[in-house]
Design an enzyme around this catalytic site. Structure first.
Site, mmCIF file in Angstrom:
data_model
loop_
_atom_site.group_PDB
_atom_site.id
_atom_site.type_symbol
_atom_site.label_atom_id
_atom_site.label_comp_id
_atom_site.label_asym_id
_atom_site.label_seq_id
_atom_site.Cartn_x
_atom_site.Cartn_y
_atom_site.Cartn_z
ATOM 1 N N HIS A 285 0.837 -1.193 0.000
ATOM 2 C CA HIS A 285 0.000 0.000 0.000
ATOM 3 C C HIS A 285 0.876 1.248 0.000
ATOM 4 O O HIS A 285 1.506 1.584 1.004
ATOM 5 C CB HIS A 285 -0.916 -0.018 1.226
ATOM 6 N N GLU B 108 1.540 -0.565 -5.277
ATOM 7 C CA GLU B 108 0.449 0.348 -5.622
ATOM 8 C C GLU B 108 0.977 1.702 -6.068
ATOM 9 O O GLU B 108 1.927 2.233 -5.490
ATOM 10 C CB GLU B 108 -0.475 0.547 -4.419
ATOM 11 N N HIS C 41 -0.913 10.061 -3.355
ATOM 12 C CA HIS C 41 -2.193 9.563 -2.861
ATOM 13 C C HIS C 41 -3.321 10.584 -2.953
ATOM 14 O O HIS C 41 -4.486 10.228 -3.060
ATOM 15 C CB HIS C 41 -2.057 9.100 -1.406
ATOM 16 N N ASP D 37 -0.937 5.308 -6.686
ATOM 17 C CA ASP D 37 -2.036 6.270 -6.815
ATOM 18 C C ASP D 37 -1.561 7.333 -7.793
ATOM 19 O O ASP D 37 -0.415 7.771 -7.726
ATOM 20 C CB ASP D 37 -2.352 6.919 -5.468
ATOM 21 N N GLU E 205 -4.028 3.257 -9.280
ATOM 22 C CA GLU E 205 -5.328 3.882 -9.004
ATOM 23 C C GLU E 205 -5.428 5.238 -9.691
ATOM 24 O O GLU E 205 -4.545 6.089 -9.539
ATOM 25 C CB GLU E 205 -5.552 4.078 -7.503
#
Length: 346
Positions: free
Chosen positions: A11, A38, A53, A40, A147
């Site tokens: 994460h 991950e 993020h 973002d 993301e």
């Protein structure tokens, strides 16, 4: 190193140990054994996908001191107001409250120490490719888990083609098919549908889920609908997985039971990748972090999870595997022993 079907997703990297979304943070997660890293992604003023993020810069960098007066009327420093060249002048740090300056997680990496920087999506994908090339002997290839952040906000700012920009970068680095080692996630369900139908992306798509009370101020997504039986059936026609908050997967009575959302996901053969497992923030329902992992991994048997401390999750998975092997060996040995007695008595 773990050999398990459970997909461990770093994460924002190994963000429990180093400032989130920095390359050292990703390298640490890679070394700890994650399956996916991950990213973002939000856009800069000049339409470059940046790994960050939030849509804000003022809780993970020194933007307020480097560019004083560049905040908007609400006091916030928005990523989209800065060019890539300007963003590269900033030093990244552990996350802190932009109003008080206090760290969000006081026991993590100290604020404003060492030197870290924000990176572009392209830079991080190159970094992952380099690590994978250097790691061929281990035959472990780590994937990307991207993301698209706040597409509705970007549309309000006249950056309506955010998904197209991100998909183009992904294509450049050979991420275009379901079989590729990547997931593409978003909280904006309508945007996911557009990515699948209008943009005709074949990537594995993940619908991030939350409660309507928790959605951000720019979101119009009705999570009450999308987490209902009808909504989940609809979701299953264009996504491959769901990413709910872990608390959405159980109902609390005298004991913890799987939620309706959990059963609907299983019914429609959707993978379940909940967020976010933090060993330093364990819900009071669970005595320890390992007890929490036991419930989700061994009882609910989720397919993957996002964690700030990948090493803790992988250590649990490996210890469970060793225990299971020991039990199987013991059962096998006992069976041989019984068979031997039987043969002797014949």
């Amino acid at each position: 190193m773990k050999s398990s079907s459970i997909e461990v997703i770093g994460h924002r990297g190994a963000s429990g140990y180093l400032p989130e979304h920095t390359l050292p943070c990703k390298a640490l997660a890679y070394g700890q054994g994650v399956d996916y890293l991950e990213q973002d992604v939000a856009l800069s003023k000049d339409n470059v996908p940046i790994v960050i993020h939030d849509i804000y810069l003022d809780e993970i960098s020194d933007v307020a001191s480097v560019f004083p007066g560049r905040n908007r009327s609400d006091g916030r420093f928005y990523l989209i107001d800065f060019t890539l060249a300007e963003i590269k002048q900033l030093r990244a740090s552990e996350r802190f409250n932009h109003q008080t300056g206090n760290p969000i997680y006081p026991n993590r990496f100290p604020l404003h120490q060492s030197t870290f920087h924000l990176v572009t999506l392209a830079e991080e994908l190159e970094f992952i490719a380099g690590l994978n090339k250097a790691n061929l002997d281990n035959k472990r290839q780590v994937g990307a888990y991207v993301e698209i952040k706040n597409p509705s906000f970007h549309a309000m700012e006249d950056h309506r083609n955010m998904s197209e920009i991100v998909l183009e970068v992904l294509r450049k680095y050979n991420y275009s098919k379901r079989s590729d080692n990547i997931y593409l996630q978003c909280f904006d369900i309508d945007e996911l549908k557009r990515i699948r139908s209008e943009l005709r992306s074949d990537l594995k798509l993940v619908a991030l889920l939350t409660d309507n009370r928790e959605r951000d101020e720019y979101s119009k997504t009705d999570y009450t609908y999308w987490t209902s039986r009808i909504g989940m059936a609809n979701l299953s026609t264009f996504v491959d997985a769901i990413g709910p908050h872990y608390a959405q997967l159980y109902e609390q009575g005298n004991t913890l039971q799987p939620s309706e959302l959990y059963y609907e996901a299983r019914k429609h053969k959707l993978l379940i990748h909940p967020y976010t497992f933090r060993s330093d923030v364990v819900p009071s329902l669970f005595a320890t972090f390992d007890v929490m992992l036991q419930f989700f991994l061994d009882i609910l048997r989720i397919d993957g999870l996002f964690t700030d401390q990948p090493d803790r999750v992988i250590r649990y998975i490996e210890s469970t595997q060793k225990l299971n092997k020991a039990v199987k060996f013991h059962s096998f040995s006992f069976g041989i022993f019984i068979l031997s007695i039987a043969l002797i008595t014949l």
